[in-house]
Design an enzyme around this catalytic site. Structure first.
Site, PDB file in Angstrom:
ATOM      1  N   LYS A   8       0.851  -1.201   0.000  1.00 28.44           N
ATOM      2  CA  LYS A   8       0.000   0.000   0.000  1.00 28.44           C
ATOM      3  C   LYS A   8       0.880   1.242   0.000  1.00 28.44           C
ATOM      4  O   LYS A   8       2.073   1.212   0.325  1.00 28.44           O
ATOM      5  CB  LYS A   8      -0.928   0.010   1.225  1.00 28.44           C
ATOM      6  CG  LYS A   8      -0.246  -0.105   2.587  1.00 28.44           C
ATOM      7  CD  LYS A   8       0.334   1.174   3.147  1.00 28.44           C
ATOM      8  CE  LYS A   8       0.959   0.977   4.513  1.00 28.44           C
ATOM      9  NZ  LYS A   8       1.710   2.173   4.995  1.00 28.44           N
ATOM     10  N   ASP A 184      -2.467  -1.443  10.290  1.00 27.62           N
ATOM     11  CA  ASP A 184      -2.887  -1.280   8.891  1.00 27.62           C
ATOM     12  C   ASP A 184      -3.294  -2.596   8.239  1.00 27.62           C
ATOM     13  O   ASP A 184      -3.549  -2.640   7.039  1.00 27.62           O
ATOM     14  CB  ASP A 184      -1.798  -0.589   8.064  1.00 27.62           C
ATOM     15  CG  ASP A 184      -0.459  -1.322   8.104  1.00 27.62           C
ATOM     16  OD1 ASP A 184      -0.375  -2.362   8.786  1.00 27.62           O
ATOM     17  OD2 ASP A 184       0.498  -0.855   7.459  1.00 27.62           O
TER      18      ASP A 184
END
Length: 303
Positions: A8, A184
């Protein structure tokens, strides 16, 4: 079952305040980046593996076993390479239900049974009767770069185990498990643009159009930034421009407005990263930033 966990990027990362639990409240926009990924295979019991032979051929047949695990020398070779960071490691849980093999060209310097993919299995095994499985992980995403490669591996493992074992968990339920593994991790359950608040686990879908831009990601060799190191000099504060207001502006106006608060601390420790960011702008980027709390930098170029 084989997947390719992607990494990401963070568009903006504001560290707002320190919480009573020792964590920090933050706000960021997570977006998936598919140009860098690992390879993850999970099989049940004695099912055929498509990955193991390739891993052993590529990284060698010697498998240093994690402490307390069982080594199957008849299958994986009789020699154990004594190095500080072997390219291939293997661990088997005490109950024998999980075997995990991890390969990485730069070496694997962590206990495979403490890898987040193994933790994904263990956390589900607390609530479900899981069959014995074998996990094969080839790490090609950089470690300590702020790209969330380990978190992606964990989230993909949760999704794969959900399908493989027919657990019937929803995305929201999987995200709840993932948030227990890392701040995350939950993002990778959804794997689409989402704002992250709280520790990063409070997610909200967000539309961002980058279709007119090319993304370049740089992961400087030899630089790894730990979360502890990144937070060591952080100064929580409210941003001059709130995240969503900054994102609402044209991409060409993001520079200096859409900021990553970790850059100040990390650039002071690794000034070469600041130089790389300047070089990205010099090469024509309309926006450049560090991703997360690690060393990776990315740039957006007009397509």
């Amino acid at each position: 079952m084989i997947t390719h966990p992607n990494v990401k990027l963070n568009l903006g990362l504001n560290v707002l305040r320190k919480r009573e639990d020792g964590f920090h409240d933050l706000e960021t926009l997570f977006i998936p980046y598919f140009g860098i990924h690992d390879t993850l295979e999970i099989i049940a019991g004695d099912d055929f593996s498509s990955t193991s032979a390739a891993l052993f051929a590529k990284y060698g047949s010697s498998v240093p076993a994690s402490q307390g695990s069982i080594r199957s020398e008849g299958i994986f070779g009789t020699g154990i390479e004594e190095t500080d960071a072997p390219e291939l490691v293997q661990g088997i849980s005490e109950d024998g239900k999980l075997m995990i093999t991890i390969a990485r060209a730069e070496g694997v310097d962590w206990d495979p049974l403490k890898d987040l993919t193994a933790k994904a299995y263990f956390i589900l095994a607390e609530d479900f009767k899981l069959p014995p499985v074998k996990i094969f992980l080839e790490k090609t995403s950089p470690v300590g770069a702020g790209l969330g490669g380990g978190s992606a591996d964990a989230a993909f493992a949760l999704r794969m185990l959900n399908d493989l074992c027919s657990l019937g968990l929803t995305e929201q339920q999987l995200a709840e498990y993932a948030s227990r593994l890392g701040s995350d991790c939950a993002f990778f359950i959804y794997n689409r643009p989402m704002t992250g608040e709280g520790r990063g686990e409070v997610l909200t879908e967000f539309q961002v159009d980058l279709s007119g831009y090319d993304i370049q990601v740089l992961t400087p060799a030899g630089i790894s930034v730990s979360t502890k190191e990144a937070y060591s000099g952080i100064r929580p504060r409210m941003p001059e421009v709130p995240l969503r207001d900054a994102l609402a502006r044209p991409v060409e106006e993001w520079d200096g407005v859409l900021v990553n608060d970790f850059e100040e601390t990390v650039f002071a420790i690794h000034p070469e990263l600041a130089s790389i960011k300047r070089s990205l702008y010099d090469s024509g980027a309309v926006y450049a930033s560090m991703s997360g709390s690690g060393s990776a930098l990315f740039a957006l170029y007009k397509a």
